[in-house]
Design an enzyme around this catalytic site. Structure first.
Site, PDB file in Angstrom:
ATOM      1  N   ARG A  90       0.762  -1.318   0.001  1.00  0.00           N
ATOM      2  CA  ARG A  90      -0.103  -0.016  -0.078  1.00  0.00           C
ATOM      3  C   ARG A  90       0.862   1.246   0.113  1.00  0.00           C
ATOM      4  O   ARG A  90       0.618   2.305  -0.822  1.00  0.00           O
ATOM      5  CB  ARG A  90      -0.777  -0.076   1.252  1.00  0.00           C
ATOM      6  CG  ARG A  90      -2.080  -0.822   1.090  1.00  0.00           C
ATOM      7  CD  ARG A  90      -2.688  -1.302   2.483  1.00  0.00           C
ATOM      8  NE  ARG A  90      -1.874  -2.340   2.676  1.00  0.00           N
ATOM      9  CZ  ARG A  90      -2.239  -3.409   2.136  1.00  0.00           C
ATOM     10  NH1 ARG A  90      -3.379  -3.706   1.836  1.00  0.00           N
ATOM     11  NH2 ARG A  90      -1.555  -4.436   2.750  1.00  0.00           N
ATOM     12  N   ARG A 140      11.435   3.590   2.522  1.00  0.00           N
ATOM     13  CA  ARG A 140      11.193   2.795   3.812  1.00  0.00           C
ATOM     14  C   ARG A 140      12.309   1.778   4.173  1.00  0.00           C
ATOM     15  O   ARG A 140      12.859   1.234   2.969  1.00  0.00           O
ATOM     16  CB  ARG A 140      10.088   1.578   3.291  1.00  0.00           C
ATOM     17  CG  ARG A 140       9.897   0.537   4.373  1.00  0.00           C
ATOM     18  CD  ARG A 140       8.618  -0.195   3.877  1.00  0.00           C
ATOM     19  NE  ARG A 140       7.371   0.671   4.329  1.00  0.00           N
ATOM     20  CZ  ARG A 140       6.224   0.261   4.572  1.00  0.00           C
ATOM     21  NH1 ARG A 140       6.066  -1.055   4.311  1.00  0.00           N
ATOM     22  NH2 ARG A 140       5.102   0.852   5.003  1.00  0.00           N
TER      23      ARG A 140
HETATM   24  C1  NCD Z   1       2.061  -0.889   8.302  1.00  0.00           C
HETATM   25  C2  NCD Z   1       3.635  -0.976   8.122  1.00  0.00           C
HETATM   26  O1  NCD Z   1       4.239  -1.349   7.201  1.00  0.00           O
HETATM   27  O2  NCD Z   1       3.954  -0.442   9.228  1.00  0.00           O
HETATM   28  N1  NCD Z   1       1.776  -1.178   6.909  1.00  0.00           N
HETATM   29  C3  NCD Z   1       1.518  -0.267   5.923  1.00  0.00           C
HETATM   30  O3  NCD Z   1       2.226   0.860   5.668  1.00  0.00           O
HETATM   31  N2  NCD Z   1       0.180  -0.087   5.697  1.00  0.00           N
HETATM   32  C4  NCD Z   1       1.658  -1.915   9.263  1.00  0.00           C
HETATM   33  C5  NCD Z   1       2.079  -3.547   9.134  1.00  0.00           C
HETATM   34  O4  NCD Z   1       2.972  -3.819   8.229  1.00  0.00           O
HETATM   35  O5  NCD Z   1       1.596  -4.046   9.933  1.00  0.00           O
END
Ligand code: NCD
Length: 356
Positions: A90, A140
């Site tokens: 996402r 990320r």
């Molecule tokens: C979250 C994350 O990556 O911290 N996901 C996201 O970005 N929608 C939550 C998760 O991975 O549990």
């Protein structure tokens, strides 16, 4: 009091990293305007409300072909790089879509095995290379502090590019918090707004970065009550509790989900973050007590909303998806609009969007 950016530039990375956040926020801003987006603590009511209006306006404009074609001219001279070396569906796709909406050209790295880090290149050199080819770096990383270190490094060079943190290890995920807040704001629009609401957060509160970032962001609202529901081992961190106490925010901790969701206005479910286990330490936890099931729907408030940053495992039974209180698919879609608005804000083009 914030330290001047030029004094901060003289600090070594260790000194900078250990500087309290409120003393170094100016380093990530340009003339008091957001430059890098790394922490939820960079937001206040003014820039939150502003970014929300931009998101809603972008969403309206993008409904027509003419509008979307116009939006796509706004940053067509800019390039963005998505450096996502931790799994993502996402956040990656919504950032990519947000860039497309504003016309940015996007390149991506999704594994260090395909970049020259695999040949032993240092962080400094890798990151400097990114800034040669891109005008925005969205990242990320599994390591807390990596995005901050990148911003620290680049802001000292002649070609700093803004960094957006799309998830920094167990620490923060500020853009998820923004989309969560945007969703809360939408859901409570005709119910007095976010102020005075009880927010229950359920699951892995120890390692869930979305819970941490959303807690920080909710400081900008009045009289919020947090109900942190988790197994003992996965309780919210001491640093968060310290933050809550410092800002006189109300919270309770419990492991009784069934009882404590009944008074909540929002129930924020999360997944167990076992990728951070070192020795399978969360393997034996009975997580089923922290799953939302159909039978719980009759216990919770008629107007309560159910949220989840996703991905889910078994935290929310699939049959709940059709309940009007389920907000997680809306959250997911909101992510794209809010990220487009954040990028518009960073590039200071929101004026023309709001006047469209
Ligand atoms: C979250 C994350 O990556 O911290 N996901 C996201 O970005 N929608 C939550 C998760 O991975 O549990």
């Amino acid at each position: 009091m914030q330290t001047k950016s030029k004094d901060l530039k003289k600090l070594s990375w260790e000194e900078f990293y250990n500087t309290p956040l409120d003393k170094k926020l100016s380093y990530f801003a340009e003339n008091n305007h957001l430059f890098d987006c790394l922490f939820s603590q960079q937001f206040n009511r003014k820039n939150i409300d502003h970014i929300f209006s931009v998101a809603t306006k972008i969403r309206t404009i993008a409904k027509s072909k003419e509008g979307l074609d116009w939006l796509q001219t706004l940053l067509s001279h800019k390039r963005a790089m998505l450096y996502f070396i931790q799994p993502s569906t996402r956040t990656f796709l919504s950032f990519q879509s947000a860039c497309y909406i504003l016309g940015l050209k996007v390149s991506e790295i999704r594994s260090t095995s395909t970049s020259s880090e695999a040949k032993g290149e240092s962080l400094e050199d890798t990151v400097r290379t990114f800034s040669s080819y891109t005008d925005l770096l969205i990242m990320r990383h599994f390591e807390e502090g990596f995005a901050e270190k990148t911003a620290w490094l680049l802001n000292k060079t002649k070609r700093p590019v803004p960094i957006i943190n799309g998830g920094s290890g167990k620490d923060q995920h500020p853009t998820q918090a923004l989309l969560d807040l945007y969703t809360l704001n939408w859901a409570f629009n005709d119910k007095g707004g976010i102020d005075n609401k009880t927010i229950a957060m359920v699951g892995d509160l120890k390692r869930g970065r979305t819970v941490r970032s959303l807690t920080y962001l909710l400081k900008n609202y009045k009289n919020i009550k947090f109900v942190y529901i988790s197994p003992d081992y996965l309780r919210i961190g001491e640093d968060i509790k310290h933050f809550l106490k410092k800002h006189r925010m109300k919270y309770i901790e419990t492991d009784d989900m069934k009882k404590s969701i009944q008074d909540a206005d929002a129930i924020y479910m999360t997944r167990i973050q076992d990728e951070y286990d070192i020795n399978h330490e969360s393997k034996d936890i009975d997580y089923s007590k922290f799953h939302l099931k159909k039978e719980h729907l009759k216990l919770i408030k008629k107007n309560a909303i159910i949220m989840h940053p996703l991905p889910r495992r078994d935290e929310i039974e699939h049959s709940i998806d059709n309940d009007p209180r389920a907000m997680y698919w809306r959250q997911e879609r909101n992510g794209m609009w809010i990220r487009a608005a954040l990028i518009a804000h960073i590039f200071r083009i929101e004026g023309s969007i709001l006047y469209y």
